[in-house]
Design an enzyme around this catalytic site. Structure first.
Site, PDB file in Angstrom:
ATOM      1  N   GLU A   1      14.612  22.462   4.741  1.00 33.92           N
ATOM      2  CA  GLU A   1      13.548  23.435   5.005  1.00 33.92           C
ATOM      3  C   GLU A   1      13.094  23.967   3.682  1.00 33.92           C
ATOM      4  OE1 GLU A   1      16.672  24.836   8.447  1.00 33.92           O
ATOM      5  OE2 GLU A   1      16.216  26.198   6.838  1.00 33.92           O
ATOM      6  N   CYS A  34     -19.895  43.864 -25.300  1.00 29.65           N
ATOM      7  CA  CYS A  34     -19.746  43.508 -24.046  1.00 29.65           C
ATOM      8  C   CYS A  34     -20.437  42.327 -23.346  1.00 29.65           C
ATOM      9  CB  CYS A  34     -19.729  44.721 -23.154  1.00 29.65           C
ATOM     10  SG  CYS A  34     -19.863  44.579 -21.165  1.00 29.65           S
ATOM     11  N   LYS A  48      12.386  26.884   1.019  1.00 29.42           N
ATOM     12  CA  LYS A  48      13.045  27.917   0.672  1.00 29.42           C
ATOM     13  C   LYS A  48      12.088  29.173   0.323  1.00 29.42           C
ATOM     14  CE  LYS A  48      17.002  29.246  -2.337  1.00 29.42           C
ATOM     15  NZ  LYS A  48      16.227  30.618  -2.686  1.00 29.42           N
ATOM     16  N   ARG A  97      19.505  42.520   2.551  1.00 27.42           N
ATOM     17  CA  ARG A  97      20.551  41.849   2.205  1.00 27.42           C
ATOM     18  C   ARG A  97      21.911  42.505   1.207  1.00 27.42           C
ATOM     19  NH1 ARG A  97      20.999  36.107  -0.809  1.00 27.42           N
ATOM     20  NH2 ARG A  97      20.745  37.316  -2.838  1.00 27.42           N
ATOM     21  N   CYS A 153     -22.455  50.066 -17.766  1.00 24.89           N
ATOM     22  CA  CYS A 153     -22.122  48.655 -17.549  1.00 24.89           C
ATOM     23  C   CYS A 153     -22.218  48.133 -16.033  1.00 24.89           C
ATOM     24  CB  CYS A 153     -20.919  48.290 -18.183  1.00 24.89           C
ATOM     25  SG  CYS A 153     -20.545  46.586 -18.026  1.00 24.89           S
ATOM     26  N   ASP A 200      12.288  31.672 -13.384  1.00 24.41           N
ATOM     27  CA  ASP A 200      13.533  31.511 -12.430  1.00 24.41           C
ATOM     28  C   ASP A 200      14.047  30.228 -12.908  1.00 24.41           C
ATOM     29  OD1 ASP A 200      12.757  33.522 -10.785  1.00 24.41           O
ATOM     30  OD2 ASP A 200      11.921  32.126  -9.131  1.00 24.41           O
ATOM     31  N   ASP A 258      17.936  29.914 -13.817  1.00 23.88           N
ATOM     32  CA  ASP A 258      19.188  29.225 -13.164  1.00 23.88           C
ATOM     33  C   ASP A 258      19.924  28.280 -14.214  1.00 23.88           C
ATOM     34  OD1 ASP A 258      18.334  30.083 -10.772  1.00 23.88           O
ATOM     35  OD2 ASP A 258      16.701  28.597 -10.328  1.00 23.88           O
ATOM     36  N   GLU A 308      13.323  35.530   5.849  1.00 26.79           N
ATOM     37  CA  GLU A 308      12.763  35.966   4.690  1.00 26.79           C
ATOM     38  C   GLU A 308      11.646  36.697   4.731  1.00 26.79           C
ATOM     39  OE1 GLU A 308      13.692  35.244   0.183  1.00 26.79           O
ATOM     40  OE2 GLU A 308      14.630  34.966   2.247  1.00 26.79           O
TER      41      GLU A 308
END
Length: 665
Positions: free
Chosen positions: A108, A401, A110, A136, A424, A30, A34, A171
């Site tokens: 607040e 393993c 977000k 939305r 296993c 993000d 931005d 939200e």
């Protein structure tokens, strides 16, 4: 920046945005998105003549078009303008105070989810009923999601209030517990896990199946009153307090502030709390409390007035990899995990981070002793970003393993390494959980903890042992492992009841790689029993729709391995159904038909019940309409839903339940 560079940037941002909103995929962080968006807006401010009306900076959120029916918003659901520097927050707050010295601010959390609006209207009983839940969409036109109201825990379907109309926005999000539970289930079933809670919440809110959505678990915080009586349209904070105190409606956490310094203190407090929350946030929103003042501080057309959102920079710290642990999943897939010197990120101590697979390790050049930069994805999941100091060597997943010592091999055309030993212990434990789960044999009351207790006590080492537990009833009662008489008997009865499950359920529960219930149904349409499937060759199995060479090979390997084949034959001896008796076989009247179901049903408990009936008769049931669809079942045949429109486009019949039943069943 040249005009061509600007166009390339817009195109790149559009690709990232479409992946985020339409496919629920995050191709970059993000924060990186931005920053690119900020650069794009800066260029547009310098060259407004370059900006097209459909440029990404002019579009609000998702333009996702669904089959649920479009809804024009009564109040537009606009975005909030982002700021990345605290200096910009102070500048905005001081501008508001200069114009309105008595302005109050609400700072607040977000919430990182997907936005939705709830509409309530007055009913005949002096109360209010929920009449619409809408997503939305593009900010002006959304999608009707009212059918999902029961799936979102915090949505009230009625209010004891005499208002004529009330519209509130919030939200829809997913708590960490629900997100982790979903991913654990996907891991146990050998399916793809969700990248983050926001993507999963958004994808769940776009499901057409409310039962599946409810099973995953969604919640909602209200953060705004969009429209309502005059008393609720004056003070934003008082409106939120009213909804919360009178009706217990969860509202977003907020801080009441009067000065720029108080706003910054609140932003810091929210930032410091991120690591302790049970949900994700992606910033702090600053709003003018007095709603009448908001229009004096308008921004671009796509943004709500009187709001800004401060976006926290991702916290990143350096540490040293002190070890690499190997985890073995239900399907034998080995996941490497870095053990690191403890660091404090977003309010929590971080000591582990997934290394995904060998390709990821090779790409970054990770080995024990190297220094790495770590950040938290979505403020919750620790991830290694880069290697800041290499050891000069790269870790290699061993061919043994770590749990059973069996041979480990790399899967062809994938980055996955798997333990090839079907006995296993790690795989057996997860296979038993998978076998007993709700989507498989559905042994009610037999959860993960109880299974682990039974394994540790020596009663169970594989799923066939579950059907031997009745032989130890008195021991189990005396020890209290399951409980006393009643609880023990209930569990044993629930295990016995699964012997009546159809062979498709048994086949899909065996733990064969890539063979779930859906694939099992396809196989049982072409073979009369699981025994026939067990005896089939790769070539014969590949004649079945949707069965490729890899899946066919997995089936052959399972039934030709002495240990896993033994498990299946022991289940047969316990009396589980491996074929459908002739007198129970449904006439295959719908073979060759592809059917899509949409909307609410009147004659069936749910869509799943109807789907099972259609599949038993030979039909293929899909979730969307295409040129290959035979018929669309919809009780509202005149609606303008996306599926109805698609059916008309392809010239397909649209039938309600009664018409379809009379015609085909």
């Amino acid at each position: 920046m040249t005009k061509q560079e600007y166009k390339d940037l817009v195109e790149t941002l559009t690709v990232y945005s479409d992946a985020y909103y339409k496919e629920n995929k995050s191709l970059i962080s993000d924060f990186e998105f931005d920053l690119m968006m900020m650069e794009c807006k800066k260029t547009e401010k310098e060259h407004p003549e370059w900006v097209a009306s459909d440029a990404i900076t002019q579009i609000v959120g998702s333009d996702l078009v669904s089959n649920d029916g479009n809804v024009t918003h009564h109040v537009p659901m606009l975005s909030i303008e982002d700021v990345f520097l605290k200096e910009d927050v102070v500048c905005w707050v001081e501008k508001v105070l200069h114009e309105h010295p008595d302005a109050i601010f609400s700072v607040e959390e977000k919430i990182d989810g997907t936005s939705a609006t709830l509409r309530y209207q007055k009913n005949s009983d002096s109360g209010m009923d929920l009449v619409m839940v809408e997503s939305r969409g593009d900010g002006y036109v959304g999608v009707n999601k009212t059918y999902l109201a029961p799936a979102v825990e915090d949505i009230r379907t009625s209010l004891n209030e005499a208002f004529d109309y009330l519209e509130i926005r919030g939200e829809v999000y997913m708590k960490h517990d629900n997100f982790n539970r979903y991913n654990e289930q996907m891991e146990e079933e050998g399916k793809k896990t969700a990248a983050n809670a926001r993507n999963l919440a958004s994808g769940t809110f776009n499901l057409n199946d409310p039962e599946e959505a409810e099973k995953r678990g969604l919640n909602m915080f209200i953060f705004n009153v969009q429209d309502g009586p005059k008393d609720m349209m004056q003070s934003h904070i008082k409106a939120l307090e009213y909804l919360n105190k009178k009706y217990g409606i969860p509202v977003v956490k907020y801080y009441k502030c009067h000065t720029a310094q108080e706003v910054l203190t609140a932003i810091d407090a929210i930032g410091e709390s991120r690591g302790n929350l049970s949900y994700d946030i992606d910033g702090a929103v600053v709003k003018i409390d007095q709603i009448a003042y908001r229009d004096d501080f308008s921004s671009a057309a796509k943004y709500s007035t009187g709001h800004i959102a401060y976006k926290y920079p991702p916290e990143e710290k350096e540490t040293v990899v002190t070890g690499i642990e190997l985890q073995v999943g239900r399907t034998g897939r080995i996941t490497p995990v870095a053990v690191m010197q403890p660091i404090h990120l977003c309010g929590t101590t971080v000591t582990h981070a997934t290394l995904h697979n060998q390709d990821f390790i090779n790409e970054l050049g990770i080995d024990v002793g190297c220094s790495v930069a770590v950040f938290k994805s979505g403020e919750i999941i620790p991830k290694i970003k880069t290697v800041s100091k290499s050891t000069g060597t790269i870790y290699q997943i061993p061919d043994v393993c770590p749990v059973c010592g069996g041979h480990v091999k790399k899967e062809i055309d994938t980055a996955d390494y798997r333990c090839t030993n079907p006995s296993c212990k790690a795989q057996l434990f997860r296979n038993i959980i998978h076998f007993a789960s709700r989507d498989c044999m559905n042994i009610k009351g037999l959860g993960k903890e109880l299974i682990e207790t039974l394994i540790n006590a020596g009663y169970v080492s594989n799923y066939t042992d579950l059907y031997r537990l009745k032989e130890f009833r008195q021991e189990l009662v005396n020890s209290g492992i399951i409980g006393r008489d009643k609880n023990t008997d209930n569990i044993l009865q629930n295990i016995e009841a699964t012997k009546e499950n159809p062979p498709t359920t048994l086949l899909g529960s065996l733990g064969i790689l890539n063979v779930g219930i859906s694939t099992a149904k396809s196989l049982m349409k072409s073979f009369s029993s699981i025994d026939e499937i067990a005896a089939a060759s790769v070539e014969e199995l590949m004649q079945v729709d949707d069965i490729g060479e890899t899946t066919a090979g997995n089936i052959v390997d399972f039934f030709h391995d002495s240990q896993t084949a033994k498990l299946y034959f022991e289940l047969k001896e316990h009396g589980l159904k491996t074929y459908v008796p002739d007198n129970e076989k449904k006439e295959q009247t719908l073979t060759g038909m592809t059917i899509c179901i949409t909307g609410s049903l009147n004659h069936y408990k749910n869509r799943k019940e109807l789907q099972n009936l259609l599949e038993e008769r030979g039909a293929k049931v899909t979730g969307s309409v295409s040129s290959k669809t035979t018929v669309l079942i919809n009780n509202d045949i005149t609606s303008n839903s996306g599926k109805n429109r698609d059916a008309k486009k392809y010239g397909l019949p649209i039938m309600d339940e009664e018409t379809f039943t009379n015609t085909y069943l």
